[in-house]
Design a protein around this motif. Structure first.
Motif, PDB file in Angstrom:
ATOM      1  N   GLU A 229       0.831  -1.210   0.000  1.00 17.57           N
ATOM      2  CA  GLU A 229       0.000   0.000   0.000  1.00 17.57           C
ATOM      3  C   GLU A 229       0.865   1.259   0.000  1.00 17.57           C
ATOM      4  OE1 GLU A 229      -0.283  -2.500   2.125  1.00 17.57           O
ATOM      5  OE2 GLU A 229      -2.361  -3.242   2.107  1.00 17.57           O
ATOM      6  N   LYS A 230       1.893   1.289   0.847  1.00 21.67           N
ATOM      7  CA  LYS A 230       2.770   2.454   0.924  1.00 21.67           C
ATOM      8  C   LYS A 230       3.594   2.611  -0.347  1.00 21.67           C
ATOM      9  CE  LYS A 230       1.763   4.061   5.017  1.00 21.67           C
ATOM     10  NZ  LYS A 230       1.151   5.420   5.181  1.00 21.67           N
ATOM     11  N   GLU A 233       1.316   4.199  -2.749  1.00 22.62           N
ATOM     12  CA  GLU A 233       1.062   5.583  -2.352  1.00 22.62           C
ATOM     13  C   GLU A 233       2.203   6.507  -2.772  1.00 22.62           C
ATOM     14  OE1 GLU A 233       0.528   8.231   1.751  1.00 22.62           O
ATOM     15  OE2 GLU A 233       0.282   6.050   1.831  1.00 22.62           O
ATOM     16  N   LYS A 234       3.432   6.100  -2.486  1.00 28.82           N
ATOM     17  CA  LYS A 234       4.586   6.938  -2.821  1.00 28.82           C
ATOM     18  C   LYS A 234       4.781   7.048  -4.330  1.00 28.82           C
ATOM     19  CE  LYS A 234       9.495   7.666  -1.783  1.00 28.82           C
ATOM     20  NZ  LYS A 234       9.270   9.092  -1.477  1.00 28.82           N
ATOM     21  N   GLN A 237       2.089   9.194  -5.889  1.00 23.76           N
ATOM     22  CA  GLN A 237       2.302  10.593  -5.547  1.00 23.76           C
ATOM     23  C   GLN A 237       3.318  11.204  -6.505  1.00 23.76           C
ATOM     24  OE1 GLN A 237       0.753  12.739  -3.499  1.00 23.76           O
ATOM     25  NE2 GLN A 237       2.119  14.301  -4.385  1.00 23.76           N
ATOM     26  N   LYS A 240       1.664  11.743  -9.763  1.00 25.67           N
ATOM     27  CA  LYS A 240       0.804  12.928  -9.716  1.00 25.67           C
ATOM     28  C   LYS A 240       1.592  14.196 -10.000  1.00 25.67           C
ATOM     29  CE  LYS A 240      -2.527  15.267  -6.683  1.00 25.67           C
ATOM     30  NZ  LYS A 240      -3.158  15.258  -5.328  1.00 25.67           N
ATOM     31  N   GLN A 260      -4.435   0.555  -8.097  1.00 26.04           N
ATOM     32  CA  GLN A 260      -4.658   1.998  -7.983  1.00 26.04           C
ATOM     33  C   GLN A 260      -4.610   2.607  -9.367  1.00 26.04           C
ATOM     34  OE1 GLN A 260      -2.381   3.828  -4.860  1.00 26.04           O
ATOM     35  NE2 GLN A 260      -2.680   5.906  -5.608  1.00 26.04           N
ATOM     36  N   SER A 262      -4.580   6.670 -11.392  1.00 24.41           N
ATOM     37  CA  SER A 262      -4.440   8.112 -11.190  1.00 24.41           C
ATOM     38  C   SER A 262      -5.629   8.884 -11.733  1.00 24.41           C
ATOM     39  CB  SER A 262      -3.146   8.613 -11.843  1.00 24.41           C
ATOM     40  OG  SER A 262      -3.159   8.373 -13.236  1.00 24.41           O
TER      41      SER A 262
END
Length: 280
Positions: A229-230, A233-234, A237, A240, A260, A262
């Motif tokens: 998950e992390k 997430e990183k 990000q 993004k 996931q 975007s």
């Protein structure tokens, strides 16, 4: 044993509710077949088998149903990575082959394991793959009308077998109307990567995925001790920060699924023999 697959992105603006339901049903059926195959086969064999089913479904942009490039021809790319052996194989811009992922599978035994263009096609013919047109009428209509429906599409599969081994496979028919010679992420470690810790397959805009090194980053971070998950997430990000358009599916060595995107909505399905998860 677990399996998760994706079939690119779905946009409400250019695809109907009927197409959405058809994709949901197809992904669920293919995930079921893939999981059943996984019972008696390795992760590597399973991801090839499952991606070939996605390539054979004209709902998805890979194999049959691939997009047409700016010169009116179809060129496809696909890759395979075995998490245990760390071997990667692939074909880039191959023409007139029904299942590019199966050519990538045969290349696993070679020293030269990533082939492009005419060389990839020649290799396929020499190894028993028939000349096969993957063009369907709908894609020709889109091309002639200069429509770009489904332009952010790729298919992929990651699997964890009953021996705890991971593998990833990804296949694409391109984004449509691209410059001849353009290379996507699908046959690179940015779009398809696996080791003994994690396996990832990506879809979206290939240039963004390559710029972000999405799959390789996620796998590396999980290998370094970050949770799946992390790691997502990183990595997302960082994606993004460049306004990147991508989605990814993954399984880690403990059997944790993760996915996931975007931008909505990546189409996917996962199955562990008991529970299904299918995109909304």
């Amino acid at each position: 044993m677990k399996i998760i697959i994706h079939g690119g992105f779905f946009s409400e603006s250019d695809q109907s509710h009927e197409v959405k339901v058809a994709k949901q049903n197809s992904l669920k059926e293919i995930a079921t077949k893939g999981f059943e195959f996984l019972q008696n086969h390795s992760a590597e064999e399973t991801v090839v088998y499952t991606v070939s089913l996605l390539e054979d479904d004209p709902l998805f942009n890979a194999g049959i149903g691939s997009q047409i490039q700016s010169d009116g021809k179809i060129r496809m790319s696909a890759s395979l990575m075995n998490g245990e052996t760390q071997k990667f194989s692939g074909v880039i811009n191959i023409e007139n082959v029904k299942n590019p992922i199966k050519v990538a599978q045969v290349l696993m035994k070679e020293q030269d394991r990533v082939l492009g263009g005419e060389g990839a096609k020649k290799y396929a013919l020499e190894h028993g793959f028939e000349d096969f047109s993957t063009e369907i009428p709908q894609r020709r209509k889109e091309y002639e009308a200069k429509l770009k429906n489904g332009g952010k599409g790729t298919v992929g599969c990651v699997a964890l077998d009953n021996n705890g081994k991971l593998a990833a496979a990804t296949s694409t028919g391109g984004k449509g109307f691209e410059i001849v010679g353009r290379i996507s992420d699908s046959a690179t470690v940015a779009g398809n990567f696996a080791n003994q810790h994690c396996a990832v397959s990506c879809t979206g805009v290939g240039e963004d995925i390559v710029s972000n090194a999405t799959a390789a980053k996620i796998v590396t971070r999980v290998s370094d001790g970050m949770s799946i998950e992390k790691a997502f997430e990183k990595t997302f990000q960082e994606l993004k920060e460049i306004d990147g358009f991508a989605g990814a599916i993954a399984i880690d060595q403990s059997g944790n699924f993760f996915h996931q995107d975007s931008y909505p909505t990546m189409v996917f399905a996962s199955f562990d023999g008991i529970d299904f998860e299918v995109f909304d």
